[in-house]
Design a protein around this motif. Sequence first.
Motif, short mmCIF file in Angstrom:
data_model
loop_
_atom_site.label_atom_id
_atom_site.label_comp_id
_atom_site.label_asym_id
_atom_site.label_seq_id
_atom_site.Cartn_x
_atom_site.Cartn_y
_atom_site.Cartn_z
N LEU A 62 3.50 -9.57 -6.61
CA LEU A 62 2.37 -9.55 -5.56
C LEU A 62 2.87 -8.53 -4.35
CD1 LEU A 62 -0.12 -10.81 -4.31
CD2 LEU A 62 1.19 -12.61 -3.24
N LEU A 63 4.12 -8.39 -4.30
CA LEU A 63 4.70 -7.40 -3.20
C LEU A 63 4.31 -6.07 -3.64
CD1 LEU A 63 8.16 -8.72 -2.63
CD2 LEU A 63 6.15 -9.05 -1.08
N ALA A 64 4.55 -5.79 -4.90
CA ALA A 64 4.06 -4.35 -5.68
C ALA A 64 2.80 -4.18 -5.37
CB ALA A 64 4.57 -4.42 -7.03
N ARG A 65 1.93 -5.01 -5.93
CA ARG A 65 0.46 -4.77 -5.58
C ARG A 65 0.13 -4.71 -4.40
NH1 ARG A 65 -4.87 -6.34 -7.71
NH2 ARG A 65 -6.20 -7.57 -5.85
N GLU A 66 0.60 -5.20 -3.25
CA GLU A 66 0.17 -5.25 -1.83
C GLU A 66 0.90 -3.67 -1.60
OE1 GLU A 66 0.01 -9.70 -0.75
OE2 GLU A 66 2.03 -8.67 -0.16
N GLN A 67 1.99 -3.32 -1.98
CA GLN A 67 2.43 -1.92 -1.48
C GLN A 67 1.47 -0.86 -2.10
OE1 GLN A 67 6.50 -1.22 -2.06
NE2 GLN A 67 5.94 0.90 -3.17
N ALA A 68 1.16 -0.90 -3.22
CA ALA A 68 0.20 -0.18 -3.88
C ALA A 68 -1.21 -0.15 -3.24
CB ALA A 68 -0.06 -0.37 -5.37
N LEU A 69 -1.63 -1.26 -3.06
CA LEU A 69 -2.97 -1.29 -2.20
C LEU A 69 -2.87 -0.48 -0.92
CD1 LEU A 69 -4.46 -4.73 -3.23
CD2 LEU A 69 -5.44 -2.50 -3.68
N ALA A 70 -1.85 -0.97 0.01
CA ALA A 70 -1.56 -0.40 1.22
C ALA A 70 -1.50 1.03 1.19
CB ALA A 70 -0.28 -1.09 1.76
N ASN A 71 -0.98 1.57 0.19
CA ASN A 71 -0.86 3.07 -0.04
C ASN A 71 -2.08 3.87 -0.48
OD1 ASN A 71 1.82 3.14 1.20
ND2 ASN A 71 2.89 2.77 -0.87
N GLY A 72 -3.11 3.01 -0.73
CA GLY A 72 -4.35 3.61 -1.04
C GLY A 72 -4.48 3.80 -2.49
N VAL A 73 -3.84 3.12 -3.36
CA VAL A 73 -3.82 3.14 -4.77
C VAL A 73 -5.35 2.31 -5.09
CG1 VAL A 73 -3.01 2.59 -7.16
CG2 VAL A 73 -1.64 3.29 -5.39
N GLU A 74 -6.02 3.31 -6.15
CA GLU A 74 -7.42 2.45 -6.47
C GLU A 74 -7.06 1.40 -7.45
OE1 GLU A 74 -9.90 4.76 -8.89
OE2 GLU A 74 -11.76 3.86 -8.23
N VAL A 75 -7.53 0.07 -7.36
CA VAL A 75 -7.19 -1.08 -8.23
C VAL A 75 -8.59 -1.57 -8.45
CG1 VAL A 75 -6.09 -3.20 -8.38
CG2 VAL A 75 -4.97 -1.42 -7.09
N ILE A 76 -8.67 -1.62 -9.75
CA ILE A 76 -10.06 -1.85 -10.23
C ILE A 76 -10.12 -3.12 -11.39
CG2 ILE A 76 -12.47 -1.19 -11.59
CD1 ILE A 76 -11.50 1.61 -11.02
N ASP B 210 -14.29 -4.66 -14.85
CA ASP B 210 -15.45 -3.51 -14.36
C ASP B 210 -14.91 -2.20 -14.70
OD1 ASP B 210 -15.41 -5.68 -11.06
OD2 ASP B 210 -16.20 -5.70 -13.00
N ALA B 211 -14.08 -2.07 -15.62
CA ALA B 211 -13.85 -0.61 -15.84
C ALA B 211 -13.41 -0.33 -17.33
CB ALA B 211 -12.48 -0.30 -15.15
N ALA B 212 -13.18 0.77 -17.65
CA ALA B 212 -13.00 0.97 -19.16
C ALA B 212 -11.75 2.03 -18.92
CB ALA B 212 -14.10 1.59 -20.11
N VAL B 213 -10.83 2.05 -20.18
CA VAL B 213 -9.81 2.96 -20.34
C VAL B 213 -10.44 4.28 -20.80
CG1 VAL B 213 -7.83 3.78 -21.61
CG2 VAL B 213 -8.14 1.15 -21.04
N LEU B 214 -10.35 5.38 -19.83
CA LEU B 214 -10.89 6.69 -20.50
C LEU B 214 -9.87 7.55 -21.02
CD1 LEU B 214 -12.43 7.51 -16.71
CD2 LEU B 214 -13.61 6.36 -18.56
#
Length: 492
Positions: free
Chosen positions: A98-112, A116-120
């Motif tokens: 959770l700490l890692a996820r929050e860090q990524a989100l806080a730094n602007g990483v797009e999380v989908i 709702d998505a597919a591997v491109l």
Amino acid sequence: MDLDDFEALYTAAQTRALDSCAINDHQIPGITLMSRAAEAAFDCLIGTWAQPECVQVLCGTGNNGGDGYLVADLAHKRGIKTTVLQLGDADKIGGDALLAREQALANGVEVIPFDDAAVLPIGVVVDALLGTGLGGDVRGDYAEAIAEINAAGTPVLAVDIPSGLCADTGRVLGTAVRADLTVTFIGLKRGLFALQAPDYTGELQFAGLGVPAQVYRQVPADCFRLQLEPLLDAMPPRPATAHKGLYGTVLVIGGDYGMAGAAALAAEAALRCGAGLVRVATRPQHVAALVARTPEIMPVGVESGADLQPLLDSADTLVVGPGLGQSPWSEYLLQAALASGKPMVLDADGLNLLAAGKVQPRPRMIVTPHPGEAARLLGVSTAEVQADRFAATSALQQKLGGVVVLKGNGSLIASEKEMLLSDYGNPGMASGGMGDVLSGVIGALLAQGQEPLAAAALGVCLHGAAADIAAEEGMRGLVATDLMPWLRELLG
Ligand SMILES: NC(=O)C1=CN([C@@H]2O[C@H](COP(=O)(O)OP(=O)(O)OC[C@H]3O[C@@H](n4cnc5c(N)ncnc54)[C@H](O)[C@@H]3O)[C@@H](O)[C@H]2O)[C@H](O)CC1
Ligand SMILES: [K+]
């Protein structure tokens, strides 16, 4: 044999024990380990694929996913277009992940959400779905995500272990990610070297994450990955006064009607691995052909007890089974060999006669079954043996005593106290006669004074390494005879 010469291999549980020892006894926070894991994985990614046009990180809800979020954070910071496709319910994510996820989100990483998505089919895909927490066959969305990763046709980096691969056994649990590169942390998982694992791990990189050496003393391993060099160092140089009597007499017992070649291969392999003298007890009709093929061996036709006993008396080591067959003749020879008490390698039909209860095992044997022979000896199916090769090898060693070699990808060598793994060898070895050569190799090393475990370990590695060199000219059509020159060259 000094096990410190070899890399320790761990189960998932042992790896978790290493993690918690580092965290609880050595005060390295879990999130620090996770950050180091992410840095190691990201460095490998950049080192392999430079600056990819994009990075797609598939994250599970456990700490493997946590690693993935921090890899995504690093890629984002490097200016690489980065997307996290997140599996499972975000509310289930806790602790370091959770700490890692929050860090990524806080730094602007797009999380989908994965739904709702597919591997491109672009850039590099990072597999951070499942690590050592995998329990049972891959379920639901995770299976779908693995299928999309495998179908995307992009380079794939697996975090810690390809998702779906069992860290303990190397089995594919339903489905698994086919990675080009796997970066594994803190401890090498033994499942990375067994069964189908090499088809899924791609290139394997290890990162210790700066865990103190003391941690590895606190959590001892019970399996070790062999290397050929240290095992070769155990073979003493030959003095100027060398004579063949110093290097033992190997007696190969086998070669029933139609199977003289098996005995011939074992005998030649024993010679090529330095035995002083090699005799073959076989059907009288085969003597001329054996001499014609390899004049240096000394075949003797045996039909009765009187014929065999002098050969047993003059032998230092027995190799029983290559082309032995399961006729009364075969049974008699095996009975006499077991009664002689001589150090013995028991292979092929010798194992089948043992499994059929025609003879009783005796201590100090080295047995070299393939999975089918091991299954017969254990009274289980071959699939059960392959389902957990480590457990099957241990069970067989407990049943028979001595040293057990379970052949196959990730050959295992077990004594009462040790479990060793050899990942030398290749699929080109799936051809008749390879096992006969191995039994002769081990017999020769025993005859030259190697202890049973050392003889089996060196023999298996030598055999696989020789096949790896021979396979450079092509795996298909690789035959047992192709190993002979390389056995000699590697032994030196
Ligand atoms: N412990 C540490 O400090 C470090 C761990 N590292 C990484 O952590 C993973 C192990 O993490 P863990 O949380 O124990 O488990 P996973 O993330 O591997 O998976 C658990 C996750 O997956 C779901 N799940 C389990 N089985 C299945 C299944 N058959 N099908 C579908 N889903 C499944 C489960 O519900 C959980 O949500 C380790 O591999 C490392 O990558 C750090 O690298 C080092 C520090
Ligand atoms: K993974």
